[in-house]
Design a protein around this motif. Structure first.
Motif, PDB file in Angstrom:
ATOM      1  N   VAL A 127      66.357 115.344  70.849  1.00 33.08           N
ATOM      2  CA  VAL A 127      65.441 115.027  69.744  1.00 33.08           C
ATOM      3  C   VAL A 127      65.336 113.519  69.573  1.00 33.08           C
ATOM      4  O   VAL A 127      66.349 112.812  69.514  1.00 33.08           O
ATOM      5  N   ASN A 128      64.097 113.013  69.505  1.00 33.06           N
ATOM      6  CA  ASN A 128      63.820 111.619  69.195  1.00 33.06           C
ATOM      7  C   ASN A 128      62.868 111.556  68.009  1.00 33.06           C
ATOM      8  O   ASN A 128      62.055 112.464  67.810  1.00 33.06           O
ATOM      9  N   LEU A 129      62.977 110.478  67.230  1.00 30.05           N
ATOM     10  CA  LEU A 129      62.079 110.244  66.100  1.00 30.05           C
ATOM     11  C   LEU A 129      61.259 108.992  66.356  1.00 30.05           C
ATOM     12  O   LEU A 129      61.759 108.017  66.928  1.00 30.05           O
ATOM     13  N   VAL A 130      60.012 108.996  65.918  1.00 34.19           N
ATOM     14  CA  VAL A 130      59.162 107.813  66.022  1.00 34.19           C
ATOM     15  C   VAL A 130      58.457 107.581  64.690  1.00 34.19           C
ATOM     16  O   VAL A 130      58.032 108.525  64.020  1.00 34.19           O
ATOM     17  N   ASN A 131      58.372 106.306  64.312  1.00 30.18           N
ATOM     18  CA  ASN A 131      57.673 105.912  63.091  1.00 30.18           C
ATOM     19  C   ASN A 131      56.910 104.622  63.371  1.00 30.18           C
ATOM     20  O   ASN A 131      57.418 103.713  64.028  1.00 30.18           O
ATOM     21  N   ALA A 132      55.686 104.548  62.884  1.00 30.14           N
ATOM     22  CA  ALA A 132      54.858 103.346  63.042  1.00 30.14           C
ATOM     23  C   ALA A 132      54.758 102.632  61.701  1.00 30.14           C
ATOM     24  O   ALA A 132      54.588 103.270  60.662  1.00 30.14           O
ATOM     25  N   TYR A 133      54.876 101.312  61.737  1.00 33.77           N
ATOM     26  CA  TYR A 133      54.680 100.548  60.502  1.00 33.77           C
ATOM     27  C   TYR A 133      53.524  99.574  60.696  1.00 33.77           C
ATOM     28  O   TYR A 133      53.256  99.114  61.818  1.00 33.77           O
ATOM     29  N   PRO A 134      52.791  99.246  59.630  1.00 35.95           N
ATOM     30  CA  PRO A 134      51.543  98.480  59.757  1.00 35.95           C
ATOM     31  C   PRO A 134      51.769  97.012  60.099  1.00 35.95           C
ATOM     32  O   PRO A 134      52.763  96.397  59.693  1.00 35.95           O
ATOM     33  N   ALA A 135      50.829  96.468  60.848  1.00 38.05           N
ATOM     34  CA  ALA A 135      50.842  95.041  61.145  1.00 38.05           C
ATOM     35  C   ALA A 135      50.367  94.259  59.917  1.00 38.05           C
ATOM     36  O   ALA A 135      49.766  94.823  58.995  1.00 38.05           O
ATOM     37  N   THR A 136      50.629  92.962  59.906  1.00 35.30           N
ATOM     38  CA  THR A 136      50.191  92.108  58.794  1.00 35.30           C
ATOM     39  C   THR A 136      48.674  92.065  58.740  1.00 35.30           C
ATOM     40  O   THR A 136      48.024  91.784  59.754  1.00 35.30           O
ATOM     41  N   PRO A 137      48.060  92.363  57.594  1.00 35.49           N
ATOM     42  CA  PRO A 137      46.598  92.334  57.488  1.00 35.49           C
ATOM     43  C   PRO A 137      46.055  90.936  57.772  1.00 35.49           C
ATOM     44  O   PRO A 137      46.489  89.963  57.160  1.00 35.49           O
ATOM     45  N   VAL A 138      45.094  90.841  58.670  1.00 35.40           N
ATOM     46  CA  VAL A 138      44.535  89.548  59.050  1.00 35.40           C
ATOM     47  C   VAL A 138      43.823  88.894  57.875  1.00 35.40           C
ATOM     48  O   VAL A 138      43.918  87.679  57.667  1.00 35.40           O
ATOM     49  N   ASN A 139      43.127  89.689  57.071  1.00 35.63           N
ATOM     50  CA  ASN A 139      42.351  89.115  55.968  1.00 35.63           C
ATOM     51  C   ASN A 139      43.250  88.443  54.926  1.00 35.63           C
ATOM     52  O   ASN A 139      42.877  87.445  54.313  1.00 35.63           O
ATOM     53  N   VAL A 140      44.472  88.975  54.744  1.00 35.38           N
ATOM     54  CA  VAL A 140      45.400  88.363  53.790  1.00 35.38           C
ATOM     55  C   VAL A 140      45.829  86.985  54.287  1.00 35.38           C
ATOM     56  O   VAL A 140      45.905  86.012  53.528  1.00 35.38           O
ATOM     57  N   THR A 141      46.092  86.887  55.580  1.00 28.00           N
ATOM     58  CA  THR A 141      46.509  85.607  56.168  1.00 28.00           C
ATOM     59  C   THR A 141      45.417  84.557  56.027  1.00 28.00           C
ATOM     60  O   THR A 141      45.687  83.378  55.780  1.00 28.00           O
ATOM     61  N   ILE A 142      44.151  84.974  56.168  1.00 25.16           N
ATOM     62  CA  ILE A 142      43.023  84.031  56.069  1.00 25.16           C
ATOM     63  C   ILE A 142      42.776  83.622  54.621  1.00 25.16           C
ATOM     64  O   ILE A 142      42.567  82.450  54.308  1.00 25.16           O
ATOM     65  N   GLU A 143      42.820  84.596  53.710  1.00 22.61           N
ATOM     66  CA  GLU A 143      42.454  84.342  52.313  1.00 22.61           C
ATOM     67  C   GLU A 143      43.562  83.629  51.537  1.00 22.61           C
ATOM     68  O   GLU A 143      43.287  82.971  50.534  1.00 22.61           O
ATOM     69  N   LEU A 144      44.806  83.774  51.975  1.00 21.66           N
ATOM     70  CA  LEU A 144      45.929  83.155  51.262  1.00 21.66           C
ATOM     71  C   LEU A 144      46.665  82.214  52.211  1.00 21.66           C
ATOM     72  O   LEU A 144      47.579  82.626  52.939  1.00 21.66           O
ATOM     73  N   PRO A 145      46.288  80.916  52.224  1.00 24.05           N
ATOM     74  CA  PRO A 145      46.899  79.968  53.161  1.00 24.05           C
ATOM     75  C   PRO A 145      48.416  79.863  53.012  1.00 24.05           C
ATOM     76  O   PRO A 145      49.121  79.592  53.983  1.00 24.05           O
ATOM     77  N   GLU A 146      48.922  80.068  51.782  1.00 23.49           N
ATOM     78  CA  GLU A 146      50.357  79.950  51.574  1.00 23.49           C
ATOM     79  C   GLU A 146      51.121  81.211  52.002  1.00 23.49           C
ATOM     80  O   GLU A 146      52.349  81.245  51.958  1.00 23.49           O
ATOM     81  N   PHE A 147      50.391  82.237  52.399  1.00 24.91           N
ATOM     82  CA  PHE A 147      51.011  83.495  52.803  1.00 24.91           C
ATOM     83  C   PHE A 147      51.772  83.309  54.113  1.00 24.91           C
ATOM     84  O   PHE A 147      51.272  82.720  55.074  1.00 24.91           O
ATOM     85  N   ASP A 148      53.009  83.816  54.163  1.00 26.56           N
ATOM     86  CA  ASP A 148      53.846  83.704  55.350  1.00 26.56           C
ATOM     87  C   ASP A 148      53.866  85.049  56.086  1.00 26.56           C
ATOM     88  O   ASP A 148      54.614  85.955  55.704  1.00 26.56           O
ATOM     89  N   PRO A 149      53.027  85.196  57.123  1.00 26.95           N
ATOM     90  CA  PRO A 149      52.934  86.495  57.804  1.00 26.95           C
ATOM     91  C   PRO A 149      54.235  86.922  58.460  1.00 26.95           C
ATOM     92  O   PRO A 149      54.550  88.109  58.515  1.00 26.95           O
TER      93      PRO A 149
END
Length: 316
Positions: free
Chosen positions: A193-215
């Motif tokens: 038995v193996n388990l797999v889970n996917a987690y989301p990548a950093t939203p590109v629009n947040v990085t563009i709209e918030l310059p101080e955001f640390d991706p």
């Protein structure tokens, strides 16, 4: 205790090769309990309904003749296999919607597993003309095993796709159910038995709209949260860390990639049975994933799921 003992096997009317029948016999032969297979075929020819020169009785007689011919064909398929230790019955019906007739038979026969061969769908066609597979994933009350050509070797891999960070409380018992299903199938297949889970990548629009955001910090925090949740889940079910896979990306990309890496023979997915416009425009993860996999897929509904095609359920 064996999980599946009353299987409904969908026969493909257009092919001599019947992967679903072969897989169902695999399950039956590996089972420690008696297994019954109901081989199901829904056929329909609109030309028989439009023959105005014939009476209703004559049209009925023609349909009965076609049904007999197809029953004999299904019997010939069975004769190609050793079924001495398996109970096999044939059920051929005249119905213009195969998925509806299959689901009706699931209810009538109280089947605990539907086994069906699947083929790659045209992407545009899948949106306009929803394939039978999609209807079954959404509406079938029992688990659906979609079979491809990949074999079931001994000491293989079973991969359960879990969602460890969902805010939807329904995913918590569904994760447990998927892992319990994986454990049961692993015993049947002598697999890991193996388990797999996917987690989301950093939203590109947040990085563009918030310059101080640390991706980078955001990605580390998301990954850390998912890893922590995955650790709790694997420890709850006594699964080794080496058998858990937590990767960044969309589930429909991550799950097939991990399945290919492991050469898994079976992927187990949860499907919520979304229907209507949301299913057309959003789709289910299971539906987006099945065409990307080269192995079998077992789709599981959450506890308490009620099919819209259940007897006495209003569709209005």
């Amino acid at each position: 205790m064996n999980r599946y003992t009353n299987l409904l096997v969908a026969i493909d009317p257009d092919h001599e090769e019947q992967p679903a029948l072969s897989r169902a016999l695999d399950i039956a032969n590996k089972s420690s309990a008696p297994v019954k297979l109901t081989l199901f075929l829904a056929i329909y020819d609109f030309s028989y309904e439009m023959t105005s020169m014939l009476s209703a009785e004559e049209r009925q007689a023609m349909r009965a003749g076609v049904l007999r011919q197809r029953e004999e064909w299904v019997t010939s398929l069975v004769e190609q296999h050793d079924t001495s230790d398996v109970s096999v019955v044939n059920h051929v019906v005249w119905h213009n919607r195969p998925y509806e007739s299959m689901i009706a038979q699931v209810f009538d026969g109280e089947h605990d597993l539907l086994v069906k061969a699947t083929h790659k769908h045209d992407k545009l066609g899948s949106v306009i003309f929803t394939p039978t597979d999609w209807h079954l994933l959404r509406k079938c009350p029992c688990p659906v095993l979609l079979v491809k050509e990949h074999g079931w070797p001994a000491n293989g891999k079973v991969l359960a796709a879990v969602n460890v960070a969902s805010e939807n409380e329904a995913h918590i018992p569904l994760n447990d159910k998927l892992i319990n299903e994986a454990n049961a199938m692993s015993k049947l297949l002598e697999a890991e038995v193996n388990l797999v889970n996917a987690y989301p990548a950093t939203p590109v629009n947040v990085t563009i709209e918030l310059p101080e955001f640390d991706p980078a910090s955001y990605t580390d925090a998301v990954r850390g949260h998912h890893l922590l949740q995955m650790k709790a889940l694997r420890q709850k079910h006594c699964i080794d860390e080496a058998q858990t896979h937590c990767q960044e990306g969309l589930p429909e990309d991550v799950i097939p990639a991990v399945a290919k890496e492991l050469d898994a023979e079976l992927v187990i997915l949860g499907t919520t049975g979304r229907i209507g416009l949301s299913a057309i425009f959003i789709g289910n993860t299971a539906e987006h994933t099945i065409d990307q996999l080269d192995c079998d897929v077992l789709a599981i509904k959450p506890d308490g799921y009620v099919s819209p095609l259940a007897p006495n359920v209003s569709l209005g």
